[in-house]
Design an enzyme around this catalytic site. Structure first.
Site, PDB file in Angstrom:
ATOM      1  N   ASN A 104       0.799  -1.227   0.000  1.00 30.51           N
ATOM      2  CA  ASN A 104       0.000   0.000   0.000  1.00 30.51           C
ATOM      3  C   ASN A 104       0.832   1.279   0.000  1.00 30.51           C
ATOM      4  OD1 ASN A 104       0.848  -0.410   2.625  1.00 30.51           O
ATOM      5  ND2 ASN A 104      -1.017   0.382   3.541  1.00 30.51           N
ATOM      6  N   CYS A 105       2.131   1.179  -0.220  1.00 29.09           N
ATOM      7  CA  CYS A 105       2.999   2.358  -0.291  1.00 29.09           C
ATOM      8  C   CYS A 105       2.961   2.936  -1.716  1.00 29.09           C
ATOM      9  CB  CYS A 105       4.424   1.967   0.088  1.00 29.09           C
ATOM     10  SG  CYS A 105       5.627   3.294  -0.137  1.00 29.09           S
TER      11      CYS A 105
END
Length: 116
Positions: free
Chosen positions: A9-10
């Site tokens: 999710n970065c």
């Protein structure tokens, strides 16, 4: 093979993965949360990079752990990276003896031009 280390999710990791995919470059993604990075892996990265680049002082984990107040030595930073992978600046892209820390499209292009 190119390896991309980070978390799903970065945003920077997503951009790096998209870059390699859009250029048709095979790569392996290693998620810190599913496969923690070991001290040995971190040591291997530091042969080609720098602890202050790899150690993320801007993230939530750094602030939550109040590490700024501890005035850590380089050895202590390495220990923290192995213990708490979320302190690693993302993504870490490795290929042979190259280590690129953080999203850097021009460095990715340069790496590809040397190895295609």
């Amino acid at each position: 093979m190119i390896k991309i280390y980070g978390i799903k999710n970065c945003d920077s990791v997503r951009k790096a993965r998209k870059f390699f995919k859009s250029h048709g470059i095979p790569h392996e993604f290693i998620d810190f949360r599913e496969t923690p990075v070991t001290a040995e892996t971190i040591d291997s990265w530091l042969q080609y990079s720098d602890i202050n680049t790899l150690f993320n002082t801007r993230g939530t984990t750094y602030r939550t752990l109040k590490l700024k107040e501890k005035n850590l030595s380089d050895d202590e930073k390495c220990q923290w990276l192995a213990k708490e992978n979320m302190l690693i600046k993302r993504p870490v892209v490795t290929f042979e003896k190259h280590v690129i820390i953080g999203y850097n499209e021009s460095q990715y292009q340069n790496l590809l031009s040397k190895h295609t």
